[in-house]
Design a protein around this motif. Structure first.
Motif, short mmCIF file in Angstrom:
data_model
loop_
_atom_site.label_atom_id
_atom_site.label_comp_id
_atom_site.label_asym_id
_atom_site.label_seq_id
_atom_site.Cartn_x
_atom_site.Cartn_y
_atom_site.Cartn_z
N GLU A 158 1.04 -1.04 -0.05
CA GLU A 158 -0.09 0.07 -0.03
C GLU A 158 0.92 1.09 0.17
O GLU A 158 1.92 1.07 0.46
N ARG B 212 -5.83 13.05 -5.90
CA ARG B 212 -7.25 12.64 -6.19
C ARG B 212 -7.10 11.54 -7.75
O ARG B 212 -7.45 10.26 -7.44
N GLN C 203 -5.42 8.19 -6.26
CA GLN C 203 -6.11 7.43 -5.50
C GLN C 203 -7.30 6.82 -6.49
O GLN C 203 -7.52 5.76 -6.19
N GLU C 204 -7.38 7.54 -7.60
CA GLU C 204 -8.49 6.98 -8.44
C GLU C 204 -7.95 5.59 -9.35
O GLU C 204 -8.35 4.82 -9.74
N LYS C 205 -6.54 6.07 -9.33
CA LYS C 205 -5.79 5.22 -10.25
C LYS C 205 -5.62 3.75 -9.77
O LYS C 205 -5.45 2.65 -10.56
N ASP C 206 -5.33 3.89 -8.34
CA ASP C 206 -4.88 2.55 -7.83
C ASP C 206 -5.38 2.65 -6.24
O ASP C 206 -5.00 3.36 -5.66
N ALA C 207 -6.52 1.65 -6.08
CA ALA C 207 -6.99 1.76 -4.87
C ALA C 207 -5.96 1.31 -3.64
O ALA C 207 -6.14 1.81 -2.43
N ARG C 208 -4.56 1.19 -4.01
CA ARG C 208 -3.65 0.74 -2.80
C ARG C 208 -3.09 2.43 -2.40
O ARG C 208 -2.27 2.29 -1.56
N ARG D 225 -3.36 5.57 -0.76
CA ARG D 225 -4.23 6.42 0.27
C ARG D 225 -3.31 7.67 0.49
O ARG D 225 -2.30 7.94 0.57
#
Length: 567
Positions: free
Chosen positions: A325, A343, A346-351, A353
């Protein structure tokens, strides 16, 4: 054999080309060898002037053991007796045997040396070793620095200044070589171990006195030794052999080493195997752990969207290790595009944060804060101006972090032009600490290949540092007394105090786009802050600064980053 000769020649040519061939060309021209001979003469003269006679007469009985498959003729025995007869210490016995088992049965000394034929010990070598043992009887494994003697004139060349016992370096190459002494109970128990020696021999055809037998013996002894002591003095002189004999011996040792090292890992219960390294006479360890633990990558950031994108995208696109992560710790960014970029990531990859640190910039506090949001068993602290190069980098770091006794792992970092930015940290450089081999060309192998071999170091840079969560919590995280500088070095030294090691891993490669010329302290305020933190570091770690970095050598300079000999 021919493959090894080709590898040796290739390695030598690379060393000649790199950075103008400074170290190799000097050696080839004889300039460095002449300088070393003068240094050695002065050192020996000073030592002789201080020597007032032995205080250790006959307190330790030594076995001098030569192991040769075909035995030794009468002439060779007489030559060896004359050679050892020059020792100022006289309580020793010469043994010429065909096997280690035969040596075990004949041995009666308190300690033993296992020199190669033609190699010599300094005239007061036994006396010095005996003195060390008398002062510390718990030492059952000792080794010294060494040099080579030329084939014809026996002139000293190529000194090898070694670190204190370095577990990871010894798994990368046999840096101890023949310059060692072992307590009888230790080495004889290694010889008697049931079945293991035969098993190793069967796997690669190792003879009782093959080129790799001493490495196998020492690996076993490191597992059982009560105390391993390094004596940082040139006491052992390795006689150079005719070149084709030397290459043949190197080829045999290179072939046998991985088998012996893999056996060592098996005895230690590590799921690992050793293979030949890129450089002749070196090895590389491959781990086969069960499962893939989560790695939390913590990246502090203020604006610099392009740097952050390059860093994060390199991990998302190139890393073979996918169980991670990425925690971006936002710190006082001012540009709207920075938050739009967050933003997007974060939208590109859920890992990916985002967490927010509200205070002023404080490296230690920010990273400690980021750890509070981490879910991973392992923590990778990463600067936002880095870029992953080797796809296996994160996985390799995690492999080493999982080894018992390892608290932190650092990577090899390069400047944008490909030169070395970080290859481990040496305590004492510049009065505090500094990067080894900094600004040297990326292909530079370094002194005794230290730039390209996995090894224990006293510290690594926090620009790319992985640590287990347990080790991090045990050390109390990054010390908040260090706002910007020395917090990473301080962290590694705290890990060392807790009995864990820090490993430099050269095959975990990253770019670090820090400017060579910019420097950290470009304002008066920063210079004052740096001076204050330097003073704190020197006060807190005074003992290691006085004693010297155990992963370095007191005979090497603290004024240069290339492991040059101290003047």
């Amino acid at each position: 054999m021919f493959a090894t000769i080709k590898a040796l020649l290739k390695e030598e040519m690379i060393r000649i080309r790199v950075c103008g061939g400074r170290d190799t060309l000097a050696r080839l021209s004889g300039k460095e060898n002449r300088a070393y001979r003068e240094w050695y003469r002065k050192t020996e003269t000073k030592r002789a002037e201080k020597q007032t006679g032995s205080a250790w007469r006959d307190t330790v009985f030594w076995d001098i053991i030569y192991i040769e498959e075909n035995g030794a003729g009468a002439g060779r025995r007489r030559r060896r007796l004359r050679q050892w007869g020059r020792q100022t210490y006289t309580n020793w016995r010469l043994l010429c045997v065909k096997t280690l088992e035969e040596a075990r049965q004949a041995a009666s000394g308190d300690y033993a040396l296992f020199p190669a034929d033609g190699d010599v010990l300094a005239a007061d070598g036994l006396e010095i070793l005996t003195g060390v043992i008398e002062k510390d009887p718990s030492a059952d494994f000792l080794y010294t620095d060494e040099d080579e003697r030329t084939v014809w004139r026996r002139l000293p060349v190529r000194p090898h200044f070694k670190p204190d016992y370095n577990e990871e370096l010894f798994a990368s190459c046999d840096y101890i070589r023949r310059a060692f002494a072992l307590k009888r109970e230790l080495w004889t128990s290694a010889v008697q171990r049931p079945g293991e020696k035969e098993q190793a021999e069967k796997k690669c055809g190792i003879a009782a006195a093959g080129a790799g037998w001493t490495y196998g013996l020492l690996l076993w002894c490191t597992e059982r030794a009560e105390k391993i002591l390094h004596i940082p003095r040139i006491l052992y002189h390795d006689r150079r052999r005719v070149f084709w004999k030397e290459w043949k011996r190197t080829a045999e040792a290179w072939r046998e080493g991985p088998v012996l090292l893999t056996e060592h890992y098996r005895r230690e219960g590590l799921p690992a195997r050793a293979v030949k390294g890129r450089w002749a006479g070196t090895w590389r360890t491959e781990f086969h752990w069960q499962g893939r633990p989560l790695v939390s990558i913590i990246i502090p950031n203020k604006d610099h969207a392009d740097d952050l994108n390059r860093c994060v995208d390199s991990i998302l696109q190139r890393s073979e290790y996918q169980d991670y992560e990425i925690i971006i710790v936002e710190n006082s960014s001012e540009r709207e595009e920075t938050f739009e970029n967050y933003r997007r990531l974060q939208e590109k990859d859920a890992r990916v944060r985002l967490v927010t640190w509200e205070g002023e910039f404080h490296y230690s506090k920010i990273n400690n804060y980021g750890v509070g949001f981490a879910k991973g068993e392992y923590l990778l602290f990463l600067n936002n101006d880095t870029e992953l190069i080797s796809p296996a980098a994160i996985g390799r770091m995690a492999d080493y972090c999982r080894c018992p006794g390892v608290g932190a792992v650092g990577a090899k970092l390069y400047y944008a032009d490909g030169s070395i930015q970080h290859a481990g940290v040496v305590i004492g450089y510049g009065g505090t600490a500094g990067h080894a081999f900094i600004t040297m060309p990326g292909a530079y192998v370094g002194y005794e290949r230290r730039a390209v071999l996995a090894q224990d170091v006293s510290a690594v840079t926090g620009a790319c540092l992985m640590s287990g969560r347990d080790a991090f919590e045990e050390a109390g995280g990054f010390s908040e007394a260090f706002r910007v500088a020395f917090n990473d070095i301080d962290y590694c030294l705290k890990i060392k105090e807790n009995g864990k090691r820090t490993v430099y891993l050269p095959d975990s490669e990253w770019f670090h786009f820090e400017s060579k010329s910019r420097g950290y302290e470009d304002t008066e305020e920063k210079r004052l802050r740096f001076a204050e933190e330097s003073a704190k570091f020197r006060e807190k770690w005074r003992d290691i600064l006085v004693a010297g970095d155990p992963c370095y050598n007191p005979n090497l300079s603290l004024e240069r980053a290339d492991f040059a000999r101290k003047a």
